[in-house]
Design a protein around this motif. Structure first.
Motif, short mmCIF file in Angstrom:
data_model
loop_
_atom_site.label_atom_id
_atom_site.label_comp_id
_atom_site.label_asym_id
_atom_site.label_seq_id
_atom_site.Cartn_x
_atom_site.Cartn_y
_atom_site.Cartn_z
N PHE A 220 26.77 -8.68 54.77
CA PHE A 220 26.73 -10.10 54.44
C PHE A 220 27.28 -10.34 53.03
N CYS A 221 26.97 -9.46 52.10
CA CYS A 221 27.46 -9.58 50.73
C CYS A 221 28.95 -9.30 50.62
N PHE A 223 31.44 -9.76 52.78
CA PHE A 223 32.32 -10.52 53.67
C PHE A 223 32.71 -9.68 54.89
N GLN A 224 31.87 -8.76 55.29
CA GLN A 224 32.16 -7.93 56.44
C GLN A 224 31.46 -8.49 57.68
N ASN A 226 29.03 -9.52 60.38
CA ASN A 226 27.57 -9.50 60.43
C ASN A 226 27.11 -10.64 61.32
N TYR A 238 25.71 -19.23 57.97
CA TYR A 238 26.45 -18.66 56.85
C TYR A 238 26.80 -17.20 57.16
N ASN A 240 28.55 -15.18 54.71
CA ASN A 240 28.62 -14.35 53.51
C ASN A 240 27.78 -14.97 52.40
N TYR A 289 34.23 -6.15 48.28
CA TYR A 289 33.77 -7.45 47.79
C TYR A 289 34.89 -8.21 47.11
N ASN A 292 37.97 -8.92 49.56
CA ASN A 292 37.67 -9.94 50.57
C ASN A 292 37.41 -11.30 49.96
N HIS A 296 39.36 -14.61 50.86
CA HIS A 296 38.58 -15.80 51.24
C HIS A 296 39.03 -17.01 50.43
N ALA A 407 21.77 -16.38 51.41
CA ALA A 407 23.07 -16.12 51.88
C ALA A 407 23.30 -16.66 53.26
N SER A 412 34.65 -17.06 57.39
CA SER A 412 35.87 -17.35 56.67
C SER A 412 37.06 -16.93 57.51
#
Length: 437
Positions: A220-221, A223-224, A226, A238, A240, A289, A292, A296, A407, A412
């Protein structure tokens, strides 16, 4: 009577407008240039490095004349800072503010494209109540000094806030400022609104990850892929943490009736090395991070509460800073080594991938290093020290981690696909125009 414009002319102008928008999107991505180190390359070399990237802006924590001069005629937007130590004198004396502008801005502008001045850094984080009440008068005096120098409409004045100004952040739609800061923030936000300056904030999913043990938090942190986290107030899912944190700030601004004040992310980043209790501090995660996040931002998808526009965002940081105090990770946020080669590739090099290059695809499986429940709660120092004009060096500024990961986001869009569309669009229009001329 003049003949009406041809179809080719219309298409040509459409091409120009689109190209301008693509170029404009690159300016949304900036980088912090901290100098708490004893091994940094000379400013001239750093300026060349920045020109070789698609970073459109750079943020300094002070007003180092050598760096400001080195960035002259590069077209790179420059944010500079007045230190926390300057605030009392700046608040008390307009002449001090005028002298500050005379020393740190007027000799370099407009060749050096100074766009914004931050008065202090994370002042509301510190316990000095006098400093907090002096912040707004200092900003007002600096604004008046800019106007006296005929720079009032050209350079903005703001300050940078820690995420701890939020008393509630999850879900994002329930984001609210901490009641103990509301009175101070009202004055500062009135200033932002009146002058058109941004509300600047430091969201760090890296630190939120330290205190959130949920198994999917790392993905989640980063941008992968999830499962996403739904906002019970809006039914938005949400995808990310960056968007969730930024939207929590947006909700807090809306709740205080400042919907038109722009948000700028003054700092965000991911450490690639840390101590034994600093979960997730790896090169793979830092690359994922930052890379991505760049993709984004370039996608222009925005956040769920601010769709269709990218938030101006300054990555932390250009270099490692080996003299930083605090947790081990504080020294390892750099994207470039001091020999000017990259520590990891996030797709910003013009020479290797072009200005519209997308971030490298990260591994889809999150590393298995999720923190145990009640993980690390360090209060890292994420900002460089600043040097006031009196040459007194202040203590390192700090960023407090987000209490709650807040989060959650709209998925995206794939920036790579959008950038391919951009290029294809330009090529097609060019061929059509060429055939009609």
């Amino acid at each position: 009577m003049a003949s009406p414009p041809s179809t080719a002319t219309y298409l040509f102008f459409l091409l120009l407008l689109h190209a301008a928008e693509v170029a404009r999107s690159q300016s949304y991505v900036g980088v912090n240039y901290g100098i708490v180190a004893d091994n940094l390359p000379p400013p001239s070399a750093s300026a060349k490095l920045l020109q070789s990237t698609s970073f459109g802006k750079v943020r300094l924590y002070g007003a180092d004349p050598a760096i400001i001069k080195a960035l002259a005629n590069t077209g790179i937007g420059i944010t500079i800072g007045a230190s926390n130590a300057d605030i009392p004198a700046m608040a008390a004396d307009l002449n001090f503010a005028k002298g500050w502008i005379s020393s740190n801005v007027s000799p370099y502008y407009p060749a050096s494209k100074i766009i914004l001045i931050n008065v202090g850094n994370e002042v509301l984080y510190y316990s000095d109540e006098n400093l907090k009440t002096q912040l707004l008068p200092a900003m007002q005096n600096l604004q008046n000094a800019l106007e006296a120098a005929s720079l009032g409409g050209k350079i903005k004045v703001s300050t940078v806030h820690p995420m701890s100004v939020l008393g509630q952040s999850e879900p994002p739609s329930a984001g609210r400022f901490d009641p103990k800061y509301v009175d101070l923030l009202k004055g500062l936000l009135d200033f932002n609104k009146a002058t058109g300056s941004p509300f600047m904030i430091n969201p760090y999913p890296f630190f939120a990850y330290q205190s959130d043990p949920r198994p999917d938090t790392l993905a989640f942190c980063l941008f992968q892929p999830n499962a996403g986290r739904p906002d019970s107030g809006t039914n938005i899912k949400y995808m990310n943490m960056f968007d969730a944190q930024v939207d929590a700030v947006k909700s807090a601004l809306n709740a205080m009736a400042y919907p038109d004040v722009e948000i700028v992310v003054a700092e965000t980043g991911w450490a690639y090395q840390g101590g034994p209790n600093e979960n997730g501090a790896t090169i793979e995660n830092a690359k994922a991070y930052n890379g991505n996040l760049v993709a984004h931002l370039r996608s222009m998808v925005g956040t769920p509460l601010m769709p269709g526009k990218s938030i101006d965002t300054y990555l932390f940081a250009l270099y490692d800073e080996d003299l930083k105090a605090g947790a081990t990770s504080e020294k390892y946020f750099g994207i470039y080594k001091t020999d000017l080669t990259s520590i990891y590739d996030i797709g910003v090099s013009k020479s290797s991938q072009g200005p519209l290059a997308t971030a490298p695809a990260p591994a889809l499986t999150p590393p298995a290093d999720a923190p145990a429940t009640g993980g690390a709660t360090t209060l890292p120092t994420n900002s460089s020290t600043t040097t006031p004009t009196t040459t007194t060096t202040t203590a390192p500024n700090s960023t407090i981690p987000q209490n709650s990961p807040t989060a959650r986001v709209n998925a995206s869009k794939n920036a790579g696909s959008l950038n391919i569309i951009d290029i294809n669009f330009v090529v097609v229009i060019f061929l059509v125009v060429a055939s009609m001329l």
